[in-house]
Scaffold this motif. Structure first.
Motif, mmCIF file in Angstrom:
data_model
loop_
_atom_site.group_PDB
_atom_site.id
_atom_site.type_symbol
_atom_site.label_atom_id
_atom_site.label_comp_id
_atom_site.label_asym_id
_atom_site.label_seq_id
_atom_site.Cartn_x
_atom_site.Cartn_y
_atom_site.Cartn_z
ATOM 1 N N HIS A 123 0.306 6.775 -35.845
ATOM 2 C CA HIS A 123 -0.776 7.595 -35.212
ATOM 3 C C HIS A 123 -2.189 8.958 -35.499
ATOM 4 O O HIS A 123 -2.599 9.279 -35.379
ATOM 5 C CB HIS A 123 0.067 8.971 -34.449
ATOM 6 C CG HIS A 123 0.985 8.532 -33.107
ATOM 7 N ND1 HIS A 123 0.321 7.020 -32.010
ATOM 8 C CD2 HIS A 123 2.745 8.485 -33.142
ATOM 9 C CE1 HIS A 123 1.630 7.101 -31.986
ATOM 10 N NE2 HIS A 123 3.374 7.795 -32.317
ATOM 11 N N GLN A 425 -5.690 8.934 -35.154
ATOM 12 C CA GLN A 425 -6.380 9.910 -35.518
ATOM 13 C C GLN A 425 -6.900 10.341 -36.653
ATOM 14 O O GLN A 425 -6.224 10.764 -37.546
ATOM 15 C CB GLN A 425 -5.943 11.023 -34.930
ATOM 16 C CG GLN A 425 -5.515 11.587 -33.160
ATOM 17 C CD GLN A 425 -5.993 12.573 -32.434
ATOM 18 O OE1 GLN A 425 -5.377 13.941 -32.894
ATOM 19 N NE2 GLN A 425 -5.734 12.927 -31.304
ATOM 20 N N GLU A 431 -10.093 9.121 -32.513
ATOM 21 C CA GLU A 431 -9.371 7.787 -32.652
ATOM 22 C C GLU A 431 -9.950 6.799 -32.923
ATOM 23 O O GLU A 431 -11.996 6.379 -32.613
ATOM 24 C CB GLU A 431 -9.367 7.635 -31.212
ATOM 25 C CG GLU A 431 -7.637 8.303 -30.750
ATOM 26 C CD GLU A 431 -7.333 7.640 -29.355
ATOM 27 O OE1 GLU A 431 -7.899 7.428 -28.494
ATOM 28 O OE2 GLU A 431 -6.450 8.583 -29.267
#
Length: 571
Positions: A123, A425, A431
Motif C-alpha cells: 500500500h 500511496q 494514490e
C-alpha cells in the motif's frame, strides 16, 4: 544412477508423430511420453534436464533480487474481466465452470493474479520496488499443438512481475531482468540473441524476446551484421531513404487489362516493374474491412497492421468478403473511390505515377498519385522487412535467420494496475498505480531449444550445464568380474567427486550401449572394455566432437574435471 534401476525407455525408430528434431529425440531418448494432444508426462531423464534449467533460472532470479512464490493454476474469470482479457484473449484460454457454476480458467499467464496479490498486500511506496516470480505449469489451448514441447498445450514456465513507483524504477527493473536473462541463457550453454519484439496479448509498451538460434526455429528474426540490432519480423523497423521525387504528376489514365489479376501478370502486360505498382489488399480488422496499400513487390506484416488499427485481430479477406465489401472482384481493386477505409505503407507515400486497380473488372489505372487522386486514413510502416533494407540502427547489412523464442521481457506500464485499481500511496500521500513489468521463460521449451541447437544424426549433444548426467560409464563386461569391479569403483569415485553419473550396467551388446549413449547425449562417455583388460586403460569420449583419449583409472576423475571445465569455459 544405475541404468538397470532407471526408467529410461529408449526407442530405436523415429516416432511417426514427431515433426521436429527435438520432439523426435526427446521421445526416442525416453524424455517424455504423450498423454494427450499437446500434453506430456516428463519421465526421469527428461525431468532431470528440466530441473537443470530450473536451477539456473532460480539462482539468477534470486541473484537479481526477485522473490519466489507460487500462484494457483486455476483463476477466477472475474479477475480477467477486470482487465478485459477474459473475452479478448481468444480460444487459447481454457474456460470452465465449477460445480457452483462459477466461471474460471486455466492460467496461461498470471498478470491478473499477481496484481490482485499486490493490491491487497502492498500500500505504500516504502513497500517498493518488488519483483515476484514463480516456476509453474501453464496451459494454453493451442488449436494445433505440434513440435512436442516447442508448441504444447501444457508447459512449464517461469514468470516474474515487477512493481515500481515510477517509470524510472520500472526501467531499472527491466534492465535487471534483461541482464539476468542474458546470464541464464549463457549459463545454459546456448547461442542466443535478444531481439526487439511485439508485446502481443500481454500488452505493454516495450519488450524483447530471447531467441535461441537454430535452423529449425519457427520464428524468423532480423539481425545486423555490423551492430547489435536484432528484432523479430513483427517489430523490425523498415527505414526507407528520403526521396526527393521531382517527377511531374502525369494525367490519370484508365487501361484495359483483360484477365490480368496478379501483380506479375499486370506488370508484364503494362511493361512496368512491381515497384511501380501499388496493390490493394483487403483485411478484416476485428471483422471489419480495411484496404491496405503497399508496393507490388512487398508483403504486409500483420502485427504492424494490427497495432496501427488498434484491433485484436487482422486476417486477409477471402474473395467473397472482398466482393461483399467493395463490389469489386479480387485483382482489380484500387484506392480511388474505394468504399472502405484505406491505410498505406509508408513507401507508397514516396511513389509517383504508379499503377493501381481501377475498381472495375479487367481495368487498371496509370499515373495514380496519393493526395491528388485519393486520400488515406493513415500512413505507417506496414510491411515485412527484407535483407535489401538497411539496418534501422546503423544502416548496415541485415540478415534473416531462424530462432526459437525461449524468453520474453515486457514493460507493462500501468495498464493492469489501472484497470484493476491497484494503487499505492506515494511520498506525498497521493494514490498512484503500480508501474509493472513482466518477464517469462519457457523452462521446458529451453530444453527443446537446446536440443534443436545441439544434435547430430546419432542423437542429442547436451551442453554440460543442461545434461541430466555429465558422464556415462559403460561397463562392456557385466559378466566379467574385473571389468565390473573397475566400473563400480569408477562410478563411486565419480559420485564422490561431485559428478552426476549414469552407470550403464545392463547386460546388452556393446553396440546398443554405444548407440544409447550417443542418443542420450551426455557430454562424456567412459568405456570400460577390452583395453582395460589388456593394458589397464579406459577410454574417455567427448560427445560433442567424438574426441577420444585413454587414461588409467586413477587419472580419470581429474581428467574429466579438466575436460568439463573446458566445456563450461567454451560455452
Amino acid at each position: 544412477m544405475r541404468y538397470t534401476q532407471m526408467l529410461l525407455p529408449t526407442l530405436k525408430e523415429n516416432p511417426a508423430e514427431a515433426e521436429v528434431v527435438s520432439h523426435r529425440l526427446m521421445l526416442r531418448a525416453g524424455f517424455m511420453r504423450k498423454l494427450t494432444s499437446g500434453v506430456y508426462t516428463y519421465l526421469p531423464y527428461g525431468l532431470a534436464a528440466i530441473r537443470r534449467v530450473e536451477n539456473i533460472v532460480r539462482e539468477e532470479m534470486n541473484r537479481a533480487g526477485a522473490q519466489e512464490l507460487m500462484m494457483p493454476m486455476v483463476q477466477p474469470a472475474d479477475l480477467w474481466r477486470e482487465t478485459g482479457r477474459y473475452d479478448k484473449y481468444g480460444p487459447e484460454l481454457l474456460r470452465f465452470h465449477d460445480r457452483h457454476e462459477r466461471e474460471s480458467c486455466l492460467g496461461p499467464t498470471h498478470e491478473e493474479v499477481i496484481t490482485d496479490i499486490v493490491r491487497r498486500e502492498l500500500h505504500s511506496y516504502r513497500d517498493l520496488p518488488i519483483n515476484l516470480y514463480q516456476i509453474q505449469t501453464k496451459f494454453r489451448d493451442e488449436i494445433r499443438p505440434r513440435f512436442g514441447l516447442m508448441r504444447g498445450r501444457e508447459f512449464l514456465m517461469k514468470d516474474a512481475y515487477s512493481f515500481d513507483v515510477d517509470d524510472a524504477g520500472a526501467e531499472v527493473a527491466y534492465r535487471k531482468m534483461y541482464d539476468a536473462y542474458k546470464r541464464i541463457f549463457s549459463r545454459c550453454g546456448l547461442k542466443f540473441r535478444a531481439v526487439q519484439a511485439d508485446s502481443g496479448a500481454i500488452g505493454g509498451s516495450f519488450s524483447h524476446e530471447f531467441m535461441v538460434l537454430a535452423k529449425t526455429g519457427e520464428d524468423t528474426i532480423v539481425v545486423c551484421g555490423d551492430c547489435e540490432y536484432a528484432a523479430n519480423m513483427e517489430k523490425a523497423v523498415v527505414k526507407i531513404a528520403e526521396i526527393d521525387n521531382t517527377e511531374p504528376l502525369a494525367d490519370l489514365e484508365k487501361v484495359e487489362t483483360p484477365g490480368k489479376r496478379k501483380v506479375d501478370a499486370v506488370c508484364e502486360f503494362m511493361g512496368i516493374a512491381p515497384s511501380q505498382l501499388v496493390k490493394t489488399m483487403v483485411y478484416l480488422a476485428d471483422g471489419k474491412p480495411v484496404a491496405v496499400l503497399l508496393r507490388g513487390d512487398r508483403e504486409v506484416e500483420d502485427v504492424k497492421l494490427k497495432n496501427l488499427l488498434g484491433v485484436a485481430d487482422v486476417e486477409l479477406a477471402e474473395d467473397k468478403a472482398v466482393f461483399d465489401a467493395t463490389g469489386v472482384p479480387t485483382g482489380y481493386l484500387g484506392p480511388v473511390n474505394i468504399p472502405i477505409r484505406v491505410v498505406a505503407d509508408q513507401e507508397v507515400a514516396t511513389m509517383r505515377n504508379f499503377v493501381v486497380g481501377a475498381n472495375e473488372k479487367n481495368y487498371h489505372l496509370k499515373n495514380v498519385n496519393l493526395g491528388r487522386d485519393f486520400e488515406v486514413e493513415a500512413v505507417a510502416d506496414l510491411r515485412q522487412i527484407t535483407t535489401e533494407d538497411p539496418c534501422p540502427q546503423c544502416g548496415g547489412k541485415l540478415e534473416l535467420t531462424e530462432g526459437i523464442e525461449v524468453g520474453h521481457v515486457f514493460k507493462l506500464g500501468t495498464s493492469y494496475s489501472e484497470s484493476m485499481k491497484a494503487v499505492f500511496q506515494d511520498s506525498e500521500g497521493q494514490e498512484k498505480p503500480f508501474v509493472m513489468g513482466c518477464y517469462g521463460i519457457g523452462v521446458s521449451r529451453v530444453v527443446a531449444a537446446a536440443i534443436e541447437q545441439n544434435h547430430d544424426d546419432n542423437g542429442i549433444i547436451f551442453p554440460v550445464p543442461l545434461a541430466p548426467f555429465q558422464v556415462v560409464v559403460l561397463n562392456l563386461g557385466v559378466n566379467d568380474g574385473v571389468m565390473t569391479e573397475a566400473s563400480e569403483k569408477l562410478y563411486r569415485e565419480l559420485q564422490e567427486a561431485g559428478f552426476d553419473v549414469l552407470l550403464d550396467d545392463r547386460d546388452e551388446r556393446p553396440g546398443s550401449k554405444f548407440k544409447d549413449a550417443d542418443l542420450l547425449g551426455m557430454p562424456f562417455r567412459v568405456t570400460v572394455g577390452k583395453s582395460f583388460t589388456k593394458n589397464g586403460t579406459m577410454e574417455i569420449r567427448r560427445r560433442r566432437d567424438g574426441f577420444t583419449e585413454e587414461a588409467g583409472p586413477d587419472a580419470i576423475v581429474a581428467l574429466l574435471k579438466s575436460r568439463i571445465n573446458e566445456e563450461l569455459a567454451r560455452s
